[in-house]
Design an enzyme around this catalytic site. Structure first.
Site, PDB file in Angstrom:
ATOM      1  N   LYS A 210       0.829  -1.214   0.000  1.00 16.88           N
ATOM      2  CA  LYS A 210       0.000   0.000   0.000  1.00 16.88           C
ATOM      3  C   LYS A 210       0.864   1.265   0.000  1.00 16.88           C
ATOM      4  O   LYS A 210       0.605   2.218  -0.746  1.00 16.88           O
ATOM      5  CB  LYS A 210      -0.922  -0.025   1.226  1.00 16.88           C
ATOM      6  CG  LYS A 210      -1.640   1.266   1.515  1.00 16.88           C
ATOM      7  CD  LYS A 210      -2.596   1.620   0.388  1.00 16.88           C
ATOM      8  CE  LYS A 210      -3.003   3.065   0.459  1.00 16.88           C
ATOM      9  NZ  LYS A 210      -4.359   3.283   0.764  1.00 16.88           N
ATOM     10  N   CYS A 264      -3.692  10.624   1.983  1.00 19.45           N
ATOM     11  CA  CYS A 264      -3.009   9.381   1.601  1.00 19.45           C
ATOM     12  C   CYS A 264      -1.654   9.680   0.957  1.00 19.45           C
ATOM     13  O   CYS A 264      -0.613   9.395   1.523  1.00 19.45           O
ATOM     14  CB  CYS A 264      -3.861   8.602   0.609  1.00 19.45           C
ATOM     15  SG  CYS A 264      -5.568   8.489   1.106  1.00 19.45           S
TER      16      CYS A 264
HETATM   17  N1  SAJ Z   1      -2.597  14.856  -8.291  1.00 17.19           N
HETATM   18  C1  SAJ Z   1      -1.842  15.660  -9.130  1.00 17.19           C
HETATM   19  N2  SAJ Z   1      -1.564  15.196 -10.377  1.00 17.19           N
HETATM   20  C2  SAJ Z   1      -2.010  13.973 -10.818  1.00 17.19           C
HETATM   21  C3  SAJ Z   1      -2.750  13.165  -9.957  1.00 17.19           C
HETATM   22  C4  SAJ Z   1      -3.040  13.641  -8.683  1.00 17.19           C
HETATM   23  O1  SAJ Z   1      -1.443  16.769  -8.769  1.00 17.19           O
HETATM   24  O2  SAJ Z   1      -1.721  13.633 -11.982  1.00 17.19           O
HETATM   25  C5  SAJ Z   1      -2.889  15.334  -6.921  1.00 17.19           C
HETATM   26  C6  SAJ Z   1      -4.375  15.504  -6.645  1.00 17.19           C
HETATM   27  O3  SAJ Z   1      -4.830  16.752  -7.075  1.00 17.19           O
HETATM   28  C7  SAJ Z   1      -4.405  15.359  -5.146  1.00 17.19           C
HETATM   29  C8  SAJ Z   1      -3.314  14.327  -4.873  1.00 17.19           C
HETATM   30  O4  SAJ Z   1      -2.481  14.334  -6.019  1.00 17.19           O
HETATM   31  O5  SAJ Z   1      -4.062  16.571  -4.502  1.00 17.19           O
HETATM   32  C9  SAJ Z   1      -3.802  12.928  -4.624  1.00 17.19           C
HETATM   33  O6  SAJ Z   1      -4.858  12.608  -5.505  1.00 17.19           O
HETATM   34  P1  SAJ Z   1      -4.990  11.169  -6.208  1.00 17.19           P
HETATM   35  O7  SAJ Z   1      -6.209  11.188  -7.046  1.00 17.19           O
HETATM   36  O8  SAJ Z   1      -3.734  10.801  -6.879  1.00 17.19           O
HETATM   37  O9  SAJ Z   1      -5.098  10.152  -5.006  1.00 17.19           O
HETATM   38  P2  SAJ Z   1      -6.008  10.065  -3.673  1.00 17.19           P
HETATM   39  O10 SAJ Z   1      -5.192  10.616  -2.554  1.00 17.19           O
HETATM   40  O11 SAJ Z   1      -7.357  10.598  -3.881  1.00 17.19           O
HETATM   41  O12 SAJ Z   1      -6.126   8.475  -3.552  1.00 17.19           O
HETATM   42  C10 SAJ Z   1      -4.935   7.703  -3.508  1.00 17.19           C
HETATM   43  C11 SAJ Z   1      -5.097   6.540  -4.492  1.00 17.19           C
HETATM   44  N3  SAJ Z   1      -3.808   5.847  -4.651  1.00 17.19           N
HETATM   45  C12 SAJ Z   1      -3.276   5.637  -5.881  1.00 17.19           C
HETATM   46  O13 SAJ Z   1      -3.807   6.014  -6.900  1.00 17.19           O
HETATM   47  C13 SAJ Z   1      -1.990   4.896  -5.909  1.00 17.19           C
HETATM   48  C14 SAJ Z   1      -6.162   5.575  -3.982  1.00 17.19           C
HETATM   49  O14 SAJ Z   1      -6.235   4.430  -4.819  1.00 17.19           O
HETATM   50  C15 SAJ Z   1      -5.842   5.162  -2.539  1.00 17.19           C
HETATM   51  O15 SAJ Z   1      -6.843   4.286  -2.026  1.00 17.19           O
HETATM   52  C16 SAJ Z   1      -5.828   6.411  -1.708  1.00 17.19           C
HETATM   53  O16 SAJ Z   1      -4.757   7.244  -2.176  1.00 17.19           O
HETATM   54  C17 SAJ Z   1      -5.596   6.024  -0.255  1.00 17.19           C
HETATM   55  O17 SAJ Z   1      -6.578   6.029   0.510  1.00 17.19           O
HETATM   56  O18 SAJ Z   1      -4.479   5.651   0.089  1.00 17.19           O
END
Ligand code: SAJ
Length: 416
Positions: A210, A264
């Site tokens: 994870k 996360c």
């Molecule tokens: N973000 C960017 N650029 C991107 C993707 C995301 O700046 O290309 C930013 C988002 O705006 C946000 C942050 O990253 O601020 C996180 O967003 P996210 O959509 O990447 O992830 P979370 O935090 O909503 O969910 C993640 C997910 N993990 C992965 O994709 C590996 C989810 O599957 C997990 O269950 C979750 O963390 C968790 O609970 O750990």
């Protein structure tokens, strides 16, 4: 089908409890917040997640899901409590410890205890030890392995906020018990509602898997954020740049933004770093790159501020990413707060998913929550922080010709 008790009715525990109830289990949800318990008992929900309100209200009405402040005996206990980090970025397992203390008096021979909270390596074993200390009359797997009375396993949640109901059922799950029989007991439960694969491993590997997933994403977002600064220095549009680079069959650059937020990705990589501070160099650096992106955004706003005595900045979006209400660790909140501290600046914050500002923002007299029309009309600088669907048409719906626009998400790129 079992009696399942879910501890922690937040972004993970609540949908998990609801899906278990829909799939035929008798579920009892427990939370320490009276507000949460009252809201759910009334058939409503306290978070924004597409489709969740209908599933929860149906489960509450049918009686398959009950909620209260108190733990009751069950066959299975699922812990979905927060695992934040402390000031020094070391993991804080105090909520897991409290949950262990609250279930310990109710645990019986044959029970299964599952830790779903994202955890540093070793936390599931630690949970088993805590339970063993609290219930010396029962055999726990860290000591008795296959001969234990109570199975203990880790099955980290992996759902994406905004797509939780879909991903809870469809995603593969990594399931790691303290012993092989613990793993198999947990897999039997997950198979009752997961259509994806249930992949068996050890507790430590499940914990680290994870952390690896989220650190991988953090490092890749850091790459995009760093690239956005390099591209701007060369007057290159970073979104076009990434789109073109991603035509290469083995390249997939993520999207830059104002920083990384949420509970996360902005947190979990630190659990790997704190496990090996000398060796986790890239992972630590990625955290710093992402944490420093708000500084860059603020410097751009400062450079754009007019010489007006009270310049106004419209901050569009406060949540940590698009189309959700979650403000935890949000770079947008951080940026608003820091802009409000600049001399003479007033901030018009727009966040369609909340009704009032969190205390961290409302404490500043010069931050007002308002609608997009008012914010844009009064602004000198329009700063897009979150690419909510509601903001897509702002450039066509409002006259922005006299405004300085800073789009941290590339939402309005095609329209410029
Ligand atoms: N973000 C960017 N650029 C991107 C993707 C995301 O700046 O290309 C930013 C988002 O705006 C946000 C942050 O990253 O601020 C996180 O967003 P996210 O959509 O990447 O992830 P979370 O935090 O909503 O969910 C993640 C997910 N993990 C992965 O994709 C590996 C989810 O599957 C997990 O269950 C979750 O963390 C968790 O609970 O750990």
């Amino acid at each position: 089908m079992s009696n399942v008790s879910v501890l922690g009715l937040g972004y993970i525990g609540l949908p998990t409890a609801a899906i278990l109830a829909v799939r035929g289990h008798q579920v009892h949800g427990v939370d320490v917040s009276e507000h949460v318990v009252q809201t759910l008992s009334d058939g409503a929900i306290h978070i924004v997640e597409p489709g969740l309100d209908i599933v929860v209200s149906g489960a509450i009405k049918s009686g398959a899901l009950t909620v209260s402040l108190d733990v009751a005996p069950a066959d299975v206990f699922i812990l979905a409590v927060p695992t934040p980090f402390l000031e020094d970025h070391k993991p804080d397992l105090s909520f897991v410890r409290s949950a262990a203390e609250s279930i310990a008096p109710h645990i019986a021979k044959g029970n299964l205890v599952i830790l779903e909270s994202t955890s540093p390596v070793g936390a599931t074993k630690q949970l088993s030890q805590w339970l063993g200390d609290l219930r010396p009359d029962l055999k726990f797997p860290h000591e008795f392995a296959e001969h234990c009375d109570v199975n203990v396993a880790h099955c980290p949640e992996r759902v994406l906020p905004g797509k939780v109901l879909e991903e809870l059922v469809e995603n593969d799950r990594v399931v790691g018990g303290i012993s092989e029989s613990c793993t198999q007991a947990a897999i039997s439960l997950y198979k009752t509602f997961v259509d994806g694969k249930c992949l068996a491993t050890t507790a430590a590997t499940a914990e680290m898997a994870k952390l690896t997933e989220n650190a991988f994403r953090d490092v890749n977002i850091a790459f995009a954020n760093e690239l956005s600064i390099l591209a701007e220095e060369q007057s290159v549009d970073v979104w076009e740049l990434i789109e073109l680079a991603n035509h290469h069959p083995r390249v997939n650059v993520l999207q830059p933004g104002p920083g990384v937020g949420g509970h996360c990705i902005a947190v979990d990589p630190w659990f790997l770093v704190s496990g090996s501070p000398e060796n986790a160099r890239l992972i630590r650096q990625a955290r710093h790159v992402n944490d420093q992106k708000p500084d860059y955004v603020i410097a751009k706003v400062e450079a754009a501020l007019s010489s007006a005595p009270r310049p106004v900045v419209a901050c569009l979006g406060l949540s940590f990413k698009a189309n959700i209400d979650d403000l935890r660790e949000s770079p947008a909140v951080d940026i608003c707060m820091r802009l409000a501290k600049l001399s003479g600046v007033s901030v018009k914050a727009v966040e369609p998913h909340i009704e009032q500002l969190p205390a961290t923002l409302s404490d500043h007299g010069n931050i007002e929550l308002c609608d997009v029309a008012q914010a844009v009309a009064e602004a000198d600088v329009v700063l897009l922080l979150v690419d909510h669907n509601q903001f897509a048409d702002v450039p066509t719906s409002f006259d922005l010709s006299a405004k300085h626009i800073i789009d941290t998400r590339g939402l309005w790129r095609q329209r410029r």
